[in-house]
Design a protein around this motif. Structure first.
Motif, PDB file in Angstrom:
ATOM      1  N   SER A 107      -4.471  -5.835   2.486  1.00  0.00           N
ATOM      2  CA  SER A 107      -4.866  -4.969   2.001  1.00  0.00           C
ATOM      3  C   SER A 107      -5.899  -6.625   0.936  1.00  0.00           C
ATOM      4  O   SER A 107      -7.009  -6.260   0.740  1.00  0.00           O
ATOM      5  CB  SER A 107      -4.896  -3.683   0.867  1.00  0.00           C
ATOM      6  N   MET A 108      -5.626  -7.420   1.060  1.00  0.00           N
ATOM      7  CA  MET A 108      -5.848  -8.198  -0.520  1.00  0.00           C
ATOM      8  C   MET A 108      -7.003  -9.324   0.565  1.00  0.00           C
ATOM      9  O   MET A 108      -8.090  -9.307  -0.263  1.00  0.00           O
ATOM     10  CB  MET A 108      -4.800  -9.435  -0.710  1.00  0.00           C
ATOM     11  N   PRO A 109      -7.174  -9.773   1.522  1.00  0.00           N
ATOM     12  CA  PRO A 109      -8.669 -10.182   2.181  1.00  0.00           C
ATOM     13  C   PRO A 109      -9.561  -9.684   2.169  1.00  0.00           C
ATOM     14  O   PRO A 109     -10.878 -10.163   2.074  1.00  0.00           O
ATOM     15  CB  PRO A 109      -7.547 -10.366   3.695  1.00  0.00           C
ATOM     16  N   ILE A 110      -9.203  -7.879   2.574  1.00  0.00           N
ATOM     17  CA  ILE A 110     -10.434  -7.095   2.453  1.00  0.00           C
ATOM     18  C   ILE A 110     -11.061  -7.156   1.103  1.00  0.00           C
ATOM     19  O   ILE A 110     -12.259  -7.291   0.333  1.00  0.00           O
ATOM     20  CB  ILE A 110     -10.097  -5.598   2.679  1.00  0.00           C
ATOM     21  N   TYR A 111     -10.784  -7.190  -0.322  1.00  0.00           N
ATOM     22  CA  TYR A 111     -10.259  -7.681  -1.915  1.00  0.00           C
ATOM     23  C   TYR A 111     -11.461  -8.458  -1.751  1.00  0.00           C
ATOM     24  O   TYR A 111     -12.323  -8.740  -1.837  1.00  0.00           O
ATOM     25  CB  TYR A 111      -9.743  -7.347  -2.175  1.00  0.00           C
ATOM     26  N   VAL A 112     -10.943  -9.709  -1.747  1.00  0.00           N
ATOM     27  CA  VAL A 112     -12.035 -11.255  -1.372  1.00  0.00           C
ATOM     28  C   VAL A 112     -12.862 -11.342  -0.892  1.00  0.00           C
ATOM     29  O   VAL A 112     -13.663 -11.799  -1.754  1.00  0.00           O
ATOM     30  CB  VAL A 112     -10.302 -12.292  -0.805  1.00  0.00           C
ATOM     31  N   LEU A 113     -13.069 -10.542   1.016  1.00  0.00           N
ATOM     32  CA  LEU A 113     -14.209 -11.224   1.151  1.00  0.00           C
ATOM     33  C   LEU A 113     -15.113 -10.156   0.308  1.00  0.00           C
ATOM     34  O   LEU A 113     -16.660 -10.696  -0.248  1.00  0.00           O
ATOM     35  CB  LEU A 113     -13.678 -10.475   3.111  1.00  0.00           C
ATOM     36  N   GLY A 114     -15.312  -8.735  -0.326  1.00  0.00           N
ATOM     37  CA  GLY A 114     -16.360  -7.901  -0.912  1.00  0.00           C
ATOM     38  C   GLY A 114     -16.320  -8.623  -2.193  1.00  0.00           C
ATOM     39  O   GLY A 114     -17.339  -8.989  -2.117  1.00  0.00           O
ATOM     40  N   ALA A 115     -15.711  -8.917  -3.347  1.00  0.00           N
ATOM     41  CA  ALA A 115     -15.105  -9.098  -4.069  1.00  0.00           C
ATOM     42  C   ALA A 115     -16.588 -10.171  -3.788  1.00  0.00           C
ATOM     43  O   ALA A 115     -17.035 -10.870  -5.274  1.00  0.00           O
ATOM     44  CB  ALA A 115     -13.999  -9.832  -4.768  1.00  0.00           C
ATOM     45  N   SER A 116     -16.373 -11.891  -2.882  1.00  0.00           N
ATOM     46  CA  SER A 116     -17.359 -13.360  -2.964  1.00  0.00           C
ATOM     47  C   SER A 116     -18.269 -13.112  -2.502  1.00  0.00           C
ATOM     48  O   SER A 116     -18.784 -13.960  -2.554  1.00  0.00           O
ATOM     49  CB  SER A 116     -16.173 -13.676  -2.008  1.00  0.00           C
ATOM     50  N   THR A 117     -18.302 -11.920  -1.469  1.00  0.00           N
ATOM     51  CA  THR A 117     -19.340 -12.109  -0.737  1.00  0.00           C
ATOM     52  C   THR A 117     -20.722 -10.620  -1.349  1.00  0.00           C
ATOM     53  O   THR A 117     -21.716 -10.798  -1.595  1.00  0.00           O
ATOM     54  CB  THR A 117     -19.594 -11.661   0.266  1.00  0.00           C
ATOM     55  N   SER A 118     -20.306  -9.399  -2.099  1.00  0.00           N
ATOM     56  CA  SER A 118     -20.766  -8.976  -2.383  1.00  0.00           C
ATOM     57  C   SER A 118     -20.577  -8.616  -3.767  1.00  0.00           C
ATOM     58  O   SER A 118     -22.102  -7.896  -4.664  1.00  0.00           O
ATOM     59  CB  SER A 118     -21.197  -7.093  -1.485  1.00  0.00           C
ATOM     60  N   GLY A 119     -19.781  -9.033  -4.811  1.00  0.00           N
ATOM     61  CA  GLY A 119     -19.707  -8.821  -6.392  1.00  0.00           C
ATOM     62  C   GLY A 119     -18.809  -8.069  -6.250  1.00  0.00           C
ATOM     63  O   GLY A 119     -18.153  -7.894  -7.379  1.00  0.00           O
ATOM     64  N   TYR A 120     -18.461  -6.855  -5.000  1.00  0.00           N
ATOM     65  CA  TYR A 120     -18.391  -5.273  -5.390  1.00  0.00           C
ATOM     66  C   TYR A 120     -16.471  -5.978  -4.709  1.00  0.00           C
ATOM     67  O   TYR A 120     -16.879  -5.195  -3.084  1.00  0.00           O
ATOM     68  CB  TYR A 120     -18.585  -4.004  -5.043  1.00  0.00           C
ATOM     69  N   GLY A 121     -15.348  -5.869  -4.905  1.00  0.00           N
ATOM     70  CA  GLY A 121     -14.651  -5.716  -4.015  1.00  0.00           C
ATOM     71  C   GLY A 121     -13.598  -4.427  -3.866  1.00  0.00           C
ATOM     72  O   GLY A 121     -13.169  -3.634  -5.176  1.00  0.00           O
ATOM     73  N   VAL A 122     -12.765  -3.761  -2.899  1.00  0.00           N
ATOM     74  CA  VAL A 122     -12.380  -2.916  -2.947  1.00  0.00           C
ATOM     75  C   VAL A 122     -10.604  -3.057  -1.668  1.00  0.00           C
ATOM     76  O   VAL A 122     -10.419  -3.591  -1.367  1.00  0.00           O
ATOM     77  CB  VAL A 122     -12.560  -1.734  -2.756  1.00  0.00           C
ATOM     78  N   PHE A 123      -9.754  -2.069  -2.656  1.00  0.00           N
ATOM     79  CA  PHE A 123      -8.357  -2.197  -2.076  1.00  0.00           C
ATOM     80  C   PHE A 123      -8.775  -1.756  -0.518  1.00  0.00           C
ATOM     81  O   PHE A 123      -7.803  -1.600  -0.038  1.00  0.00           O
ATOM     82  CB  PHE A 123      -7.237  -2.175  -2.337  1.00  0.00           C
ATOM     83  N   GLY A 124      -9.434  -0.035  -1.293  1.00  0.00           N
ATOM     84  CA  GLY A 124      -9.553   0.808   0.158  1.00  0.00           C
ATOM     85  C   GLY A 124      -7.771   1.945  -0.363  1.00  0.00           C
ATOM     86  O   GLY A 124      -6.854   1.642  -0.286  1.00  0.00           O
ATOM     87  N   VAL A 125      -8.108   2.472   0.243  1.00  0.00           N
ATOM     88  CA  VAL A 125      -6.345   3.594   0.717  1.00  0.00           C
ATOM     89  C   VAL A 125      -6.153   3.068   1.699  1.00  0.00           C
ATOM     90  O   VAL A 125      -7.225   3.403   3.243  1.00  0.00           O
ATOM     91  CB  VAL A 125      -6.984   5.133   0.575  1.00  0.00           C
ATOM     92  N   SER A 126      -4.855   3.946   2.718  1.00  0.00           N
ATOM     93  CA  SER A 126      -4.759   3.225   4.090  1.00  0.00           C
ATOM     94  C   SER A 126      -5.236   4.166   5.320  1.00  0.00           C
ATOM     95  O   SER A 126      -5.434   5.947   4.782  1.00  0.00           O
ATOM     96  CB  SER A 126      -3.603   2.615   3.889  1.00  0.00           C
ATOM     97  N   GLN A 127      -5.085   4.297   6.195  1.00  0.00           N
ATOM     98  CA  GLN A 127      -5.990   5.509   7.374  1.00  0.00           C
ATOM     99  C   GLN A 127      -5.365   5.162   9.119  1.00  0.00           C
ATOM    100  O   GLN A 127      -4.262   6.346   9.142  1.00  0.00           O
ATOM    101  CB  GLN A 127      -7.417   5.834   8.706  1.00  0.00           C
ATOM    102  N   SER A 128      -4.454   3.947   9.098  1.00  0.00           N
ATOM    103  CA  SER A 128      -3.801   3.960  10.407  1.00  0.00           C
ATOM    104  C   SER A 128      -3.346   2.231  10.083  1.00  0.00           C
ATOM    105  O   SER A 128      -4.055   1.325   9.093  1.00  0.00           O
ATOM    106  CB  SER A 128      -4.909   3.907  11.035  1.00  0.00           C
ATOM    107  N   LEU A 129      -1.910   1.950   9.797  1.00  0.00           N
ATOM    108  CA  LEU A 129      -1.491   1.028  10.116  1.00  0.00           C
ATOM    109  C   LEU A 129       0.087   0.603  11.409  1.00  0.00           C
ATOM    110  O   LEU A 129       0.462   1.628  11.740  1.00  0.00           O
ATOM    111  CB  LEU A 129      -0.234   0.962   9.307  1.00  0.00           C
TER     112      LEU A 129
END
Length: 193
Positions: A107-129
């Motif tokens: 979940s962490m790289p999803i937050y890193v990419l969003g926060a770094s490129t758009s200024g809005y990072g989310v961790f989200g909720v799982s659909q499938s693992l």
């Protein structure tokens, strides 16, 4: 327990901003706290708390994708030493323990990419693992958990994760994690089951 302002990001490598690293370390710190049981009213740590207390964030980066250099990906590396509480009856790291670490770390790289490129990072909720187990990890083994984004859209988020056994030089598990940004509940709608 360190307060939010006392979190030290200097030990985390990578080109992500100190603010992004601070948020990741803060999320791990929050997972490490004891919680109060709703059913008993007593404090408990729970399995997420136990696993999170062992994870050490070592890198948070934004990189150009090798396959598509004009696109970026988030990358996070976490390390952990396998201990006896993480083992199954066969004295290997339990698959459920691996799954929990993959869930947290991917979940962490999803937050890193969003926060770094758009200024809005989310961790989200799982659909499938989806996890493939390749080899066992034993007590005392040092693991390196490498997670990268696949796609980060406005609703669907995905990442891949690999758990590498640094001690034995082999892949322990690999996974693809599909997440989503949950929609806000509408005030006029009551919960439907």
């Amino acid at each position: 327990m360190k307060s939010g302002s006392d979190i030290d990001t200097s030990q985390v490598e990578g080109n992500a901003s100190p603010e992004v690293k601070h948020t990741l370390l803060g999320a791990l710190q929050l997972m490490r706290l004891s919680h109060v049981s709703r059913s008993t009213g007593k404090p408990f740590r729970g399995f997420e708390t136990e696993f999170a207390s062992r994870l050490q964030l070592t890198e948070a980066s934004i990189l150009s994708k090798i396959e598509e250099p004009e696109k970026f990906e988030g990358r996070v590396v976490v390390q952990v030493i396998v201990d006896e509480e993480m083992l199954n009856i066969d004295q290997n790291m339990h698959g459920g323990c691996s799954a929990m670490m993959i869930d947290i770390c991917s979940s962490m790289p999803i937050y890193v990419l969003g926060a770094s490129t758009s200024g809005y990072g989310v961790f989200g909720v799982s659909q499938s693992l989806n996890i493939v187990y390749h080899s066992p990890a034993l007590s005392g083994d040092k693991l390196r958990i490498v997670s990268t984004t696949l796609t980060v859209g406005s609703r669907v988020l995905s990442s891949r994760c690999e758990i590498w056994n640094v001690t034995r030089h082999r892949l322990v598990a690999s996974a693809v994690h599909i997440k989503m940004v949950p929609s806000e509940p509408k005030a006029s709608e009551s919960a439907k089951l």
